[in-house]
Structures are given as C-alpha cells and as structure tokens.
Design a protein around this motif. Structure first.
Motif, PDB file in Angstrom:
ATOM      1  N   UNK A 187     -22.189 -35.163 -28.875  1.00  0.00           N
ATOM      2  CA  UNK A 187     -23.598 -34.902 -29.131  1.00  0.00           C
ATOM      3  C   UNK A 187     -23.894 -33.423 -28.929  1.00  0.00           C
ATOM      4  N   UNK A 188     -24.870 -32.927 -29.655  1.00  0.00           N
ATOM      5  CA  UNK A 188     -25.235 -31.514 -29.554  1.00  0.00           C
ATOM      6  C   UNK A 188     -25.555 -31.148 -28.112  1.00  0.00           C
ATOM      7  N   UNK A 189     -25.004 -30.022 -27.681  1.00  0.00           N
ATOM      8  CA  UNK A 189     -25.284 -29.531 -26.341  1.00  0.00           C
ATOM      9  C   UNK A 189     -24.292 -30.012 -25.295  1.00  0.00           C
ATOM     10  N   UNK A 190     -23.456 -30.962 -25.653  1.00  0.00           N
ATOM     11  CA  UNK A 190     -22.485 -31.466 -24.682  1.00  0.00           C
ATOM     12  C   UNK A 190     -21.201 -30.659 -24.763  1.00  0.00           C
ATOM     13  N   UNK A 191     -20.297 -30.886 -23.824  1.00  0.00           N
ATOM     14  CA  UNK A 191     -19.027 -30.191 -23.817  1.00  0.00           C
ATOM     15  C   UNK A 191     -18.074 -30.769 -24.833  1.00  0.00           C
ATOM     16  N   UNK A 192     -16.885 -30.198 -24.882  1.00  0.00           N
ATOM     17  CA  UNK A 192     -15.862 -30.650 -25.817  1.00  0.00           C
ATOM     18  C   UNK A 192     -14.891 -31.599 -25.136  1.00  0.00           C
ATOM     19  N   UNK A 193     -14.136 -32.330 -25.939  1.00  0.00           N
ATOM     20  CA  UNK A 193     -13.144 -33.264 -25.423  1.00  0.00           C
ATOM     21  C   UNK A 193     -11.988 -32.497 -24.803  1.00  0.00           C
TER      22      UNK A 193
END
Length: 485
Positions: A38-44
């Motif tokens: 989701x927008x604004x979240x970190x990456x995997x």
C-alpha cells in the motif's frame, strides 16, 4: 529482417533524446508480479534479487539433493569468497579510474565475500557464514566515506552499490548488523553519486556514456531505494527505465524491434563483453523491481525479452539483423563528436557471464514463454558461478552470479512471493533465533574509460585470445561484402 519498431531516440541513422514512456503492455504475461505494498508503506524484505520464497526454495532443493541446484551450490561452496572467516579490508576512500591510486579491487572482493557467505548461510543454515557477512558489511559501513577517481567512479557507484545492497539485504535482520549505519553509507556514498550520474552524466551529453554505465547506476538507485524504504528513489529508477534520457532507458538500450521477435541491443555494436554486462544489469534491475510488484520484464510488450534473445543468439555466433545508429558524444557546452555503428561486433561463443539463468527462468518458467536462445545459452552457462569464478579482473565481478542455484524454478507452478504486510520492513534475524568534471580523457572521449579490462577477463576465464584478446567472428561482414562485390 524488417524492423517493425524503430522508436525515437533512434532513427535508422541518428540518436536523439528519449521522450516519455507508454503504459505497460504485458501480452506475454502468464504470471503477475507480487502485489505492491500500500502507498506509504515499506518494501518487502528480503526483496532485492532474492525473496524469502526464493531462499526457501534453494534450501529445500539442495537439502533434497535436487539437480541442478546441487551443482549450483557446489560452485558456491567451492568459491574462496564463500568461506567463513573472510577478513575484510575496509577503506575510507575507494578510488577507481586512471590518474588515481586505484584500490577498488578490495571493495569488490569484500562485497562478493559478504554476498556469498550470506547466500551460503541461507542454504546451509551455518551461522558462521551469516556472522562473516555481517562482519564485512559492518566494517565497511564504519569506515567508507567516499568514492573518487576519474569518470570510472560512476561505475563503482553503480556496480558496487547494487551489489552491496543485495549482500546486506540477506542479513538485514541479523542481531549484530548495524542496519541504520549501513543505510546511511549506502545512500550517501553510493546512491547519491548514482542519482547524480543519471541526472548530469558527468557533465556530458546524455548519449555520451554507453548503456552499461546507466544501467549500473539505475540498479544502484533502485536497490538503494528498496533497501532504505525510499519510495521516491524507487520511483525515479523505474521512471528512468521507462523514459530516461540516457542509453540505459529500455527504448534507448534496445532501439529497434524486428519482425522475427528479436530486438537490437545497442551495445552489440560496441563489443560482446559490454553487451553481456548490459543484459545482465537490465535483468538484475527487472528482477529487483519484480520482487516489489513492478513488472518491467513485461514492459513495452516484453521489450527486454526480445533484446535478451537477440544478445543470446548473437553471442552464440548466430546471425542477427542490425540497424545503423549514431551516438552523440561530448561535454555539454564543450567539445562534441559523434560515432556511427553500422554492424554488430564480432563475438567469441566461449565468452560467458553468469547472467542467463535469472532471465531465462523468468520468461520460460515464471511466464511460460518460449525463449529458445535464452534456454540454450542458459544451459551452456550452467552451473553459473560468481565473483572469483570468471577471472581476477573487475569484469569477472560485475554480476553477483550463482543463478543456477538462485533462479532455477519449476515451470508454471511457482507464484511470485507476496510481500509481507508489515509496513516496518523489519526482517527476522537470519540466524536461527557530485558535481563532476566534464573534462574529456586523453583521447577525447569521456566514455572511453570503464570496464575495458576485457582482455584480461576473457583470457583468465579461458576464452581464446587473438589479436587483443577476442576471437572475432566476422562472417556477417564478410558475407555482406561478398554479396556487394
């Protein structure tokens, strides 16, 4: 063969700047990339070249004694860089390029030791290898402050930046790893310089530097953005791939699409070694993006697939079409020149880099697409090794390698990993618990520097050396001349 696409910035004769990019076309896609966060979240995380699912697959296959994973793992364990207890040699300043006290060999050797030990840990579970990788990475983040030298410092920022990020990504949750300090070093020392190169191109016109220069720095910007959870940086890298002004943007690197499903790789007009380097770097870029839910493998009707197929066929000695192009060179508001290339360079079919398993497995296994030349050359290259297996010079360390182990996958049965829902980007402990000079070089060509140690690299890898280190197969040129006479 008729070119069905000859898109600006390349007409048949003249190189221009790239314009904007069209939307993604994924007509060959049988499998979607992992869902984006989701927008604004970190990456995997891990989520650069290897995901948690990839690492679990390697571990399970080797434990089960499955081929070809075991052969790939044997290449890893036999490499001197993959041994626990490797002693790092960090430097405050790394120099690469003529006119400087070059010491960059210590950097790439330590990076490959960190990566190989980290990868070996994930397959074997032996914590000594994770500890060794962490000790190397911490030593460098505690000391390195600058990349310096000639224009070649931009090769250092690109190549070693993306590699450093991948090594660190594999141990980012280790209890002893100083994540914050490493992120700061990666961003300030590597990412900033790579970003600057893509914007300013060392004060040169945008087409002055060949494709691999851009691609190395694009890979660094993308990897740094993912590793540091910097959405803006990732966005810049992806948009540059689609419509950047330099020769690393996909439509500049692969300027002409032919009606036989092949697409001309620009640096095929330069030489084989750099063309292989570029294909490997674009594959690396696409793989890292894919693992974050961004499909660049399929972008523009799978343009990269067509370019990789072209290089695979040509590199094995096959006949390929070629449309002449002219590359502008020079400094902005300074000296200028141009170089026209009218045919593909000669090749030595014995020359190999560890780049093909990743690309072939994506298209033929993930997507179920037929890619005859990729399949053939990947089989020829297997089992792929890594840094230290392809000669002692820098060209043998341009790719992290070990693709047979890392990227072999079951056909049409494996889905891409879903990023974890955690916005923090935290991973579990892997243990069981700027401004640049535009002065031309002596021969008046800013892009004359770079990974030009191909002779040493080729000879050390066992490639036949003739008149400068390459066996040049000029059948195409001879045939055209004979037909014209």
């Amino acid at each position: 063969m008729t070119p069905v696409t000859s898109i600006s910035p390349f007409s048949r004769r003249t190189l221009l700047k790239a314009t904007g990019a069209a939307g993604v076309v994924t007509g060959t896609a049988l499998l979607a990339p992992p869902a984006a966060r989701a927008a604004g979240s970190g990456y995997a995380h891990p989520g650069l070249l290897h995901t948690s699912a990839d690492l679990a697959r390697m571990r399970a296959k080797v434990k089960a004694g499955a081929a070809p994973y075991t052969a790939g793992y044997a290449k890893l364990t036999a490499n001197r860089h993959a041994q626990a207890g490797w002693t790092p040699n960090p430097q405050a300043t790394i120099y690469r390029g003529a006119g400087s006290p070059q010491n960059y060999t210590v950097l790439y050797n330590d990076i490959h030791a960190a990566y190989q030990n980290a990868l070996r840990y994930h397959v074997s579970g032996e914590t000594a290898h994770a500890d060794t990788a962490v000790a190397i990475l911490n030593a460098w983040s505690g000391k390195l402050t600058q990349l310096a030298g000639s224009a070649d410092r931009f090769l250092a920022s690109g190549l070693y930046g993306y590699q450093f990020a991948n090594a660190a990504e594999l141990v980012r949750g280790h209890g002893d790893f100083d994540l914050g300090r490493f992120q700061e070093m990666l961003s300030k020392v590597f990412g900033t310089l790579a970003d600057d190169f893509l914007v300013r191109h060392n004060g040169a016109v945008d087409s002055n530097y060949w494709t691999n220069w851009d691609l190395a720095n694009m890979a660094c910007v993308l990897a740094t953005g993912i590793f540091c959870d910097d959405k803006a940086q990732v966005g810049r890298a992806v948009e540059y791939f689609k419509g950047g002004v330099g020769l690393g943007a996909v439509k500049n690197a692969i300027p002409v699409v032919y009606d036989d499903g092949l697409a001309e790789w620009l640096e095929a007009g330069r030489d084989q070694g750099h063309a292989l380097l570029g294909v490997g770097l674009m594959g690396t870029f696409c793989e890292m993006a894919w693992n974050q839910g961004i499909d660049l493998y399929g972008y523009d009707d799978s343009r990269f697939l067509k370019g990789a197929q072209y290089v695979a066929k040509w590199s094995m000695g096959g006949e390929v079409p070629f449309t002449a192009n002219t590359r502008r060179k020079g400094a902005v508001a300074g000296w200028s020149g141009a170089e026209t290339v009218s045919e593909a360079a000669g090749v030595d079919p014995a020359m190999m880099r560890p780049i093909w398993a990743m690309i072939a497995n994506h298209y033929t296994r993930r997507r179920g697409v037929s890619a005859t030349y990729l399949t053939r050359i990947a089989a020829k290259a297997a089992p792929e090794g890594g840094g230290g297996d392809y000669g002692p010079n820098s060209g043998g360390y341009d790719q992290l390698g070990f693709g047979t182990l890392a990227f072999t996958r079951e056909k049409a049965t494996e889905s891409s990993p879903e990023p974890s829902p955690s916005a923090s980007g935290a991973a579990s402990d892997p243990r069981p618990q700027t401004a640049a000079s535009a002065s031309p070089s002596a021969d008046g060509d800013l892009a004359a520097t770079g990974s030009n140690d191909l002779v040493g690299w080729s000879a050390a890898a066992g490639v036949t050396a003739v008149a400068g280190g390459l066996l040049l197969l000029r059948r195409r040129d001879r045939g055209r001349r004979e037909a014209a006479e």
